[in-house]
Every structure is written in C-alpha cells, then in structure tokens.
Design an enzyme around this catalytic site. Structure first.
Site, PDB file in Angstrom:
ATOM      1  N   HIS A  63      -3.164  10.302   1.075  1.00 20.47           N
ATOM      2  CA  HIS A  63      -2.285   9.117   1.082  1.00 20.47           C
ATOM      3  C   HIS A  63      -2.565   8.366   2.377  1.00 20.47           C
ATOM      4  O   HIS A  63      -2.239   8.870   3.454  1.00 20.47           O
ATOM      5  CB  HIS A  63      -0.809   9.532   1.065  1.00 20.47           C
ATOM      6  CG  HIS A  63      -0.413  10.390  -0.097  1.00 20.47           C
ATOM      7  ND1 HIS A  63       0.195   9.890  -1.219  1.00 20.47           N
ATOM      8  CD2 HIS A  63      -0.514  11.730  -0.303  1.00 20.47           C
ATOM      9  CE1 HIS A  63       0.455  10.878  -2.076  1.00 20.47           C
ATOM     10  NE2 HIS A  63       0.034  11.998  -1.538  1.00 20.47           N
ATOM     11  N   PHE A  64      -3.173   7.192   2.281  1.00 26.32           N
ATOM     12  CA  PHE A  64      -3.523   6.440   3.492  1.00 26.32           C
ATOM     13  C   PHE A  64      -2.572   5.266   3.782  1.00 26.32           C
ATOM     14  O   PHE A  64      -2.810   4.471   4.687  1.00 26.32           O
ATOM     15  CB  PHE A  64      -4.984   5.980   3.441  1.00 26.32           C
ATOM     16  CG  PHE A  64      -6.003   7.090   3.705  1.00 26.32           C
ATOM     17  CD1 PHE A  64      -5.612   8.332   4.191  1.00 26.32           C
ATOM     18  CD2 PHE A  64      -7.358   6.880   3.485  1.00 26.32           C
ATOM     19  CE1 PHE A  64      -6.546   9.353   4.442  1.00 26.32           C
ATOM     20  CE2 PHE A  64      -8.303   7.873   3.738  1.00 26.32           C
ATOM     21  CZ  PHE A  64      -7.900   9.110   4.208  1.00 26.32           C
ATOM     22  N   ARG A  65      -1.504   5.151   2.977  1.00 22.02           N
ATOM     23  CA  ARG A  65      -0.331   4.313   3.309  1.00 22.02           C
ATOM     24  C   ARG A  65      -0.560   2.805   3.385  1.00 22.02           C
ATOM     25  O   ARG A  65       0.347   2.079   3.822  1.00 22.02           O
ATOM     26  CB  ARG A  65       0.275   4.759   4.657  1.00 22.02           C
ATOM     27  CG  ARG A  65       0.610   6.246   4.763  1.00 22.02           C
ATOM     28  CD  ARG A  65       1.723   6.626   3.862  1.00 22.02           C
ATOM     29  NE  ARG A  65       2.211   7.966   4.111  1.00 22.02           N
ATOM     30  CZ  ARG A  65       2.580   8.799   3.141  1.00 22.02           C
ATOM     31  NH1 ARG A  65       2.522   8.433   1.865  1.00 22.02           N
ATOM     32  NH2 ARG A  65       3.034   9.985   3.426  1.00 22.02           N
ATOM     33  N   ASN A  95       0.942   5.608  -4.190  1.00 19.14           N
ATOM     34  CA  ASN A  95       2.367   5.437  -3.830  1.00 19.14           C
ATOM     35  C   ASN A  95       2.526   4.687  -2.516  1.00 19.14           C
ATOM     36  O   ASN A  95       3.211   5.121  -1.594  1.00 19.14           O
ATOM     37  CB  ASN A  95       3.094   6.789  -3.787  1.00 19.14           C
ATOM     38  CG  ASN A  95       2.471   7.780  -2.816  1.00 19.14           C
ATOM     39  OD1 ASN A  95       1.293   7.694  -2.506  1.00 19.14           O
ATOM     40  ND2 ASN A  95       3.263   8.711  -2.320  1.00 19.14           N
ATOM     41  N   HIS A 180       1.653  14.825 -10.364  1.00 18.38           N
ATOM     42  CA  HIS A 180       2.592  15.480  -9.456  1.00 18.38           C
ATOM     43  C   HIS A 180       3.629  16.123 -10.356  1.00 18.38           C
ATOM     44  O   HIS A 180       4.465  15.432 -10.937  1.00 18.38           O
ATOM     45  CB  HIS A 180       3.232  14.465  -8.509  1.00 18.38           C
ATOM     46  CG  HIS A 180       4.225  15.091  -7.583  1.00 18.38           C
ATOM     47  ND1 HIS A 180       4.035  15.168  -6.231  1.00 18.38           N
ATOM     48  CD2 HIS A 180       5.421  15.695  -7.820  1.00 18.38           C
ATOM     49  CE1 HIS A 180       5.064  15.780  -5.666  1.00 18.38           C
ATOM     50  NE2 HIS A 180       5.920  16.120  -6.623  1.00 18.38           N
ATOM     51  N   HIS A 233      -1.604  19.881  -6.498  1.00 19.66           N
ATOM     52  CA  HIS A 233      -0.899  20.828  -5.615  1.00 19.66           C
ATOM     53  C   HIS A 233       0.003  21.829  -6.349  1.00 19.66           C
ATOM     54  O   HIS A 233       1.226  21.767  -6.247  1.00 19.66           O
ATOM     55  CB  HIS A 233      -0.126  20.110  -4.511  1.00 19.66           C
ATOM     56  CG  HIS A 233       0.567  18.827  -4.869  1.00 19.66           C
ATOM     57  ND1 HIS A 233       1.225  18.631  -6.056  1.00 19.66           N
ATOM     58  CD2 HIS A 233       0.717  17.677  -4.169  1.00 19.66           C
ATOM     59  CE1 HIS A 233       1.738  17.409  -6.071  1.00 19.66           C
ATOM     60  NE2 HIS A 233       1.441  16.812  -4.943  1.00 19.66           N
ATOM     61  N   ASP A 304      -3.741  16.713   0.173  1.00 16.86           N
ATOM     62  CA  ASP A 304      -2.477  15.978   0.062  1.00 16.86           C
ATOM     63  C   ASP A 304      -2.091  15.414   1.432  1.00 16.86           C
ATOM     64  O   ASP A 304      -0.939  15.501   1.851  1.00 16.86           O
ATOM     65  CB  ASP A 304      -1.364  16.853  -0.521  1.00 16.86           C
ATOM     66  CG  ASP A 304      -0.131  16.037  -0.886  1.00 16.86           C
ATOM     67  OD1 ASP A 304      -0.211  14.795  -0.888  1.00 16.86           O
ATOM     68  OD2 ASP A 304       0.927  16.637  -1.159  1.00 16.86           O
ATOM     69  N   HIS A 308       3.511  11.156   8.044  1.00 16.16           N
ATOM     70  CA  HIS A 308       4.791  10.505   8.373  1.00 16.16           C
ATOM     71  C   HIS A 308       4.932  10.558   9.892  1.00 16.16           C
ATOM     72  O   HIS A 308       4.392  11.463  10.538  1.00 16.16           O
ATOM     73  CB  HIS A 308       5.963  11.254   7.735  1.00 16.16           C
ATOM     74  CG  HIS A 308       5.979  11.200   6.236  1.00 16.16           C
ATOM     75  ND1 HIS A 308       6.423  10.102   5.535  1.00 16.16           N
ATOM     76  CD2 HIS A 308       5.605  12.106   5.306  1.00 16.16           C
ATOM     77  CE1 HIS A 308       6.322  10.342   4.228  1.00 16.16           C
ATOM     78  NE2 HIS A 308       5.825  11.549   4.066  1.00 16.16           N
TER      79      HIS A 308
HETATM   80  O1  DOR Z   1       5.082  15.889   0.242  1.00 14.67           O
HETATM   81  C1  DOR Z   1       4.569  14.931  -0.336  1.00 14.67           C
HETATM   82  N1  DOR Z   1       4.342  13.772   0.309  1.00 14.67           N
HETATM   83  N2  DOR Z   1       4.266  15.035  -1.624  1.00 14.67           N
HETATM   84  C2  DOR Z   1       3.893  13.969  -2.345  1.00 14.67           C
HETATM   85  O2  DOR Z   1       3.654  14.109  -3.515  1.00 14.67           O
HETATM   86  C3  DOR Z   1       3.824  12.631  -1.732  1.00 14.67           C
HETATM   87  C4  DOR Z   1       3.565  12.758  -0.289  1.00 14.67           C
HETATM   88  C5  DOR Z   1       3.723  11.444   0.450  1.00 14.67           C
HETATM   89  O3  DOR Z   1       3.153  10.443  -0.013  1.00 14.67           O
HETATM   90  O4  DOR Z   1       4.390  11.416   1.469  1.00 14.67           O
END
Ligand code: DOR
Length: 437
Positions: A63-65, A95, A180, A233, A304, A308
């Site tokens: 996830h590169f946000r 996402n 997921h 996962h 994964d 954050h």
């Molecule tokens: O812990 C998680 N964080 N599981 C996910 O499926 C999404 C991910 C996130 O994008 O932060």
C-alpha cells in the site's frame, strides 16, 4: 572485446533451473542476453563472487498511499524502500483516497507512477458493489495485476461485504480477484470484544472464525463459477487446512510478519505497532503457517506493506490504525529464516519470483533466462545486519523489526538491466515500468 553488453554480472552463484550455478549473466537493453561463462567484456561489471543472484523479488501486496495519504507514503518513497530491500516489482493496492475503483483513478495512478517509481509496478483495481461492469473489462488494461476485493472493512472505504455482491464480483471479473478475507457481519457482531486501550483484544475481535467464515464463502463461490481467486494474508490454521484441500481455483498468500511474530508477545512488545488486519495470532496459528510453507501449500509471500504514522499508531486502541510497513524488510526477514532452516532458498524463489508470475501471468519475469527481463536481486547470505528504524526509507520511518538481527541481506537490486541499489544506497533514479500481463 569490450562494451558488448550494458552490464555483466560476474562469478555469481546464479539461481537457474532450480539450482545454483556459478556463472556470468550479460545484460543488454534491459534484457538477459546471455548466461554462461563469458570471456566477453563490458565497461560495467558487477563482481558477484560469493553472492547469490536471484530472479528479481516480487512483492505482490503493498500500500503506497498515493493519492490521498502522501504524508504516510507515496509511489516514490514506497518504491525506494522496495529496491533498498531487494524488491524489483510490486503490486500496489487500491485503498487510496480516492480509491482506485474506476478507470479515471486507475489511469491517474499510472500517470503518477510514470518516471517516479524505482521498481516495476502494477496496480490493483478495487471492487465495489457498483463497478462490476467495469471489472468484466479489465483484460489488457496496462499495469493492472487484478481485482482487489475487501470482504471485511480495513483501512479505507473499499468494501464488498454482501454475499450476492461478492458473488457478482468473482463471477464477472475477467482478471484474478484477490481477497481481503474477513467476514464483515462477524466483525460487526464481535465489536463487543474490543477492549479500549488494549490491543491484545484485536485478535479476539477479528477472531479466527471471522477469517475462516469469509474464506469458506469466497472459495465456494470461486469453485461454483470455476473462477480463479487469491486469498491475501492468510492467518489461521483453519484456513491453511481448508485451503490445502481447495487448490484448484484458489491460491493464497502469507506475510512475513505472521511468520515472525505471534501473540501475545508481539502485542506485549510492540503494542498497537503490531496491529494489522487480519491480526497476528497465537503461536498455534504461526506454527501451522510454517507448516504451509514447509509443505509448499502456500503460493506467495507478500509484505502487506501498510505504513501509518507513528503518531497515529500511538493512538489509544482501537483508534490506532491497522497495518505496518514491510516492503523493505520482507526479503531480509525471509533470508534470515532460510539461514535458520525454516525454509529453503528454492522455496523462497518459488514464493516470491516464480509463483507470482505463474498465478498473475506476469510476462518475462520470475526466472533467470535468456530473453527475460533483467530484474535481478543479489544477496549475501552471510551478511548480518541489525534492522533499525533509521534504515527505513518509507515515510512512516519505523518497522516492527527495529533491532531485529538478521543474517542474509540484499546487496544489489537490478531493475530493467540497471543497478538501482548497491550496498544499501539507491544509485539510479526511478527506472521502474509497468508490468506486462
Ligand atoms: O492491516 C492492514 N492495513 N490490513 C489491510 O488490509 C489494509 C492495510 C492498510 O492499508 O493500512
């Protein structure tokens, strides 16, 4: 003769046809042109004596946000972390904010990636209950690795939780659907198990049955429609046993954090920095995940990578978000497990090079073969490193493996024929390209 090739990797122990072979690899125009003892020369030679040369490592879940939370990560910083960790290609998740769930957003992401990413890349197209028509027309879409379906809610707004909608997505998509797998109804019913301020309650809330119930459902749907799905996962012993018996339509992933950490120790030590979805569980689950690796039941390893900020992670549980970074540490952690005889190098190459190509249909990667793309990961199995937060290139600036000692480390990353990482430094800028399928 000189300058016949752009780059020659000399004297490495190269992973070819399932064996390590002492040989040279000559690279031209981004491709592996020749493999064999070469008397030819090049102005650029990489001496790989005492090193192992692997096909480029592929991380099929990051996830590169970007767009949306570029203070946490972006396509440049995430892919920088990837190549520092020996990763040559990534599949990035939808996402983001806005989510990547229509063609406009998808193409925007491709544009954002252009000339900014250090590794090769593909993006997932996010499923929603409303975009099924679009999911039926993804074949041939440049840079698209498949469809991502969140059956249980996690970070971001993407969610397809009703069985009839899950069925519509799986039966209509013309690309593999990666899932997921947590049951949203059970997640909602079990909210009463959340103990404020106590992250130990995270796996009580999102319990094994919550994962298993969803996995049973999606596997049955895939079998009914004879469609291919990929369960992301996987965390429970129940799922491992069930999936082992349902391999025809289903492949699955395990993450290195679920193979390295377990409850309650991880929560005692890391608090909400060990919080992720699906959660890290007790040792009995961890042990069975390792059985799945040993017996080659699992298909791929993905990090994964879900960065954050420290500030957010320090919030009082459950306000603390779920997820941890991992793209830079996935290979070192797994190499250390190889040195500890938990798996073989052969198994790692299958899980992180060959199988991703077979399952998702990535062209010309995954193997050291003449004519294939020159994506290579060069490792030193004897190099010991203590992983530190300060080494982490991800914008979040932390890792759950701070102070974790590993033996086995990537020393060079070669992307499309160019050395992009050498001895822990990024030495070329943003040469990543979209993967072809
Ligand atoms: O812990 C998680 N964080 N599981 C996910 O499926 C999404 C991910 C996130 O994008 O932060």
């Amino acid at each position: 003769m000189s300058d016949n090739f752009n780059l020659i990797i000399k004297n490495g122990s190269c992973y070819i046809n399932g064996k390590l072979e002492q040989t040279d690899i000559a690279i031209n125009n981004g491709k592996i042109e020749k493999i064999g003892k070469l008397s030819l020369n090049s102005s650029k030679v990489f001496d790989a004596t005492d090193k192992i040369v692997l096909p480029g490592i592929i991380d099929t879940q990051v996830h590169f946000r970007e767009p949306g939370s570029t203070d946490r990560e972006d396509l440049e910083s995430g892919s920088r972390a990837a190549v520092l960790g020996g990763v040559t290609s990534v599949f990035e998740m939808p996402n983001t904010n806005p989510p990547t769930s229509n063609l406009i957003e998808f193409n925007k992401k491709l544009d954002l990636a252009k000339n900014r990413m250090h590794c090769n890349y593909a993006f997932y197209f996010g499923a929603t209950p409303e975009n099924v028509d679009q999911l039926a027309k993804l074949k041939g879409l440049e840079g698209c690795c498949g469809v991502k379906l969140f059956a249980g809610s996690s970070t971001g707004k993407l969610l397809v939780d009703k069985e009839k909608d899950i069925e519509k997505v799986i039966s209509n998509s013309d690309r593999i659907v990666s899932i997921h797998s947590e049951d949203e109804e059970i997640l909602n019913l079990r909210k009463k198990f959340i103990k404020e301020g106590d992250v130990h309650s995270h796996p009580e809330w999102r319990n094994a049955e919550c994962a298993m119930s969803s996995t049973r459902r999606v596997v049955k749907i895939a079998e009914r429609y004879n469609k291919q799905i990929h369960v992301l996962h996987v965390t429970t012993k129940e799922e491992v046993d069930f999936l082992a018996m349902h391999k025809k339509n289903v492949t699955f992933e395990i993450t290195p954090q679920h193979l390295t950490l377990y409850a309650p120790d991880c929560y005692d030590k890391l608090g909400s920095f060990a919080q992720m979805n699906p959660p890290i569980r007790k040792k009995e689950h961890y042990d069975r995940l390792w059985v799945a690796v040993k017996n080659s039941v699992v298909d791929v390893l993905g990090s994964d990578h879900a960065p954050h900020s420290k500030e957010d992670k320090n919030k009082k549980y459950p306000a603390s978000p779920s997820g941890m970074p991992g793209v830079q540490t996935i290979l070192p952690i797994m190499l250390d497990h190889i040195n500890n005889e938990k798996l073989s190098l052969d198994q790692l190459v299958k899980l992180m090079c060959e199988n991703p190509c077979k399952i998702f249909g990535i062209k010309r990667k995954g193997y050291l073969k003449e004519g294939y793309d020159a994506d290579l990961t060069i490792i030193d199995m004897n190099k010991s490193v203590t992983i530190k937060n300060e080494m982490i290139a991800s914008k979040c600036g932390w890792t759950p493996f701070d102070n974790y000692k590993v033996k086995g480390f990537p020393v060079a990353t070669i992307v499309n024929g160019s050395i992009v990482m050498k001895d822990g430094k990024v030495v070329a800028e943003s040469l990543g390209k979209p993967l072809e399928f």
